[in-house]
Scaffold this active site. Structure first.
Site, PDB file in Angstrom:
ATOM      1  N   ASN A 143      -5.720  -2.830   5.610  1.00  0.00           N
ATOM      2  CA  ASN A 143      -4.560  -2.315   4.749  1.00  0.00           C
ATOM      3  C   ASN A 143      -5.384  -1.162   3.522  1.00  0.00           C
ATOM      4  OD1 ASN A 143      -3.064  -2.292   2.737  1.00  0.00           O
ATOM      5  ND2 ASN A 143      -3.612  -4.867   1.840  1.00  0.00           N
ATOM      6  N   LYS A 165      -3.692   0.112   1.600  1.00  0.00           N
ATOM      7  CA  LYS A 165      -2.483   0.648  -0.085  1.00  0.00           C
ATOM      8  C   LYS A 165      -2.258   1.682   0.075  1.00  0.00           C
ATOM      9  CE  LYS A 165      -5.780  -3.983  -1.117  1.00  0.00           C
ATOM     10  NZ  LYS A 165      -6.787  -4.298  -2.263  1.00  0.00           N
ATOM     11  N   HIS A 167       1.566  -9.851  -0.371  1.00  0.00           N
ATOM     12  CA  HIS A 167       0.108  -9.747  -1.231  1.00  0.00           C
ATOM     13  C   HIS A 167      -0.110  -9.171  -2.273  1.00  0.00           C
ATOM     14  CE1 HIS A 167      -3.263  -6.688  -1.980  1.00  0.00           C
ATOM     15  NE2 HIS A 167      -3.891  -7.247  -0.616  1.00  0.00           N
ATOM     16  N   GLU A 178      -1.331  -8.009  -4.637  1.00  0.00           N
ATOM     17  CA  GLU A 178      -0.876  -6.344  -5.686  1.00  0.00           C
ATOM     18  C   GLU A 178       0.896  -6.792  -5.334  1.00  0.00           C
ATOM     19  OE1 GLU A 178      -2.549  -4.538  -3.583  1.00  0.00           O
ATOM     20  OE2 GLU A 178      -4.822  -4.905  -4.343  1.00  0.00           O
ATOM     21  N   GLU A 195      -6.982 -14.221   0.497  1.00  0.00           N
ATOM     22  CA  GLU A 195      -7.436 -13.640  -0.195  1.00  0.00           C
ATOM     23  C   GLU A 195      -7.561 -14.047  -1.689  1.00  0.00           C
ATOM     24  OE1 GLU A 195      -7.057  -9.510   1.697  1.00  0.00           O
ATOM     25  OE2 GLU A 195      -5.060  -9.914   0.320  1.00  0.00           O
ATOM     26  N   GLY A 243     -10.616  -6.454  -3.640  1.00  0.00           N
ATOM     27  CA  GLY A 243     -11.573  -5.128  -4.602  1.00  0.00           C
ATOM     28  C   GLY A 243     -12.474  -5.094  -6.039  1.00  0.00           C
ATOM     29  N   SER A 276     -13.498  -7.990  -0.808  1.00  0.00           N
ATOM     30  CA  SER A 276     -14.505  -7.242  -0.559  1.00  0.00           C
ATOM     31  C   SER A 276     -15.154  -7.600   0.982  1.00  0.00           C
ATOM     32  CB  SER A 276     -14.553  -7.960  -1.959  1.00  0.00           C
ATOM     33  OG  SER A 276     -14.035  -7.316  -2.790  1.00  0.00           O
TER      34      SER A 276
HETATM   35  P1  PGA Z   1     -10.866  -5.976  -0.406  1.00  0.00           P
HETATM   36  O1  PGA Z   1      -8.811  -5.716  -0.761  1.00  0.00           O
HETATM   37  O2  PGA Z   1     -10.799  -5.728   1.201  1.00  0.00           O
HETATM   38  O3  PGA Z   1     -10.660  -4.118  -1.559  1.00  0.00           O
HETATM   39  O4  PGA Z   1     -11.096  -6.702  -1.633  1.00  0.00           O
HETATM   40  C1  PGA Z   1      -8.781  -6.897   0.144  1.00  0.00           C
HETATM   41  C2  PGA Z   1      -6.769  -7.064   0.788  1.00  0.00           C
HETATM   42  O5  PGA Z   1      -6.530  -6.760  -0.362  1.00  0.00           O
HETATM   43  O6  PGA Z   1      -5.839  -7.315   1.263  1.00  0.00           O
END
Ligand code: PGA
Length: 253
Positions: A9, A11, A97, A99, A169, A175, A215
């Protein structure tokens, strides 16, 4: 046996030149990626058509979001329908997601509509769920994720959701550099599988792929993916570097 899927992803990252560069590197690396692993990348929407047209067969393309409207087209400014994505060669759409939930107020009722739009257009939905830090610390994580999953998937038949992919997640791991331990991932994945078994039956539960995200890195991917109910990963930050993403795809092989 469920096939492993590793999805990147991107983003809201990578300007055009950077995106082409990363895409080219992944295409070049794709011949050496293990045959047993499915690979998907979800770049910013603008790049989807180009990537879908020119990616190697190994790399499939997914959208980071999709309109909740069921109409294939219409006066809905700014929206991209599942049917339009499908017509451009896109195979997957990430929905729900954290976000999108956090910054765009999406809830599981709306996300259910997005899944419905995907089902109708035959686009594979990657449904994201996961608890916040506060919810985990107050020991409500199983309850919260069960509610998310059962709300978003309510009203569907097992057959309609036969392509569904679930991504667990935990919000506190996205992140942040904090990864859920492989054991924490496994116990939640097992609970999600038990939940969908109650909702859609044993055959469905055995087949549905559940990805871990948060992460995930080359250094921890093999351990997490090695757990019996973890069927791959949804990768954010580490998907932005060709070497790291490629290493995660090959983790454990
Ligand atoms: P990340 O994000 O690997 O940067 O923690 C995962 C995601 O949001 O799908």
């Amino acid at each position: 046996m469920r096939r492993r899927l590793v999805a990147g992803n991107w983003k809201m990252n990578k300007n055009y030149r950077e995106a082409m560069d990363l895409f080219e590197k992944l295409n070049e690396a794709s011949a050496a990626m293990p045959a047993e692993v499915d690979v998907m990348i979800a770049p910013p929407a603008l790049y989807l058509t180009g990537f879908a047209k020119t990616s190697t067969r190994k790399i499939e393309v997914g959208a980071q979001d999709v309109s909740h409207r069921e109409e294939e087209e219409g006066a809905f400014t700014g929206e991209v329908s599942a049917a339009i994505l499908k017509s451009a060669g896109v195979r997957y759409a990430i929905v729900g997601h954290s976000e999108r939930r956090q910054y765009h107020g999406e809830n599981d009722e709306l996300i259910g509509k997005k899944i419905q739009a995907c089902v109708k257009a035959e686009l594979t939905p990657v449904y994201c769920c996961g608890e916040s830090l506060e919810e985990r610390e107050s020991d409500r994580h199983f309850e919260v994720v069960r509610k998310q999953v059962s709300t978003a998937l309510s009203g569907f038949s097992a057959e309609e959701l036969s392509a569904l992919i679930i991504a667990y997640e935990p919000v506190w791991a996205i992140g942040t550099g904090k990864t859920a331990s492989a054991e924490q991932a496994q116990e939640m994945h097992a609970d999600i599988r038990a939940n969908v078994k109650e909702l859609f039956g044993a055959e469905f539960a055995e087949k549905v792929r559940i990805l871990y995200g948060g992460s995930c890195k080359p250094g921890n991917a093999a351990e997490i993916f090695g757990k019996p109910d973890v069927d791959g990963g949804l990768i954010g930050g580490a998907a932005l570097k060709a070497e790291d993403f490629t290493a995660i795809i090959g983790a454990g092989f």
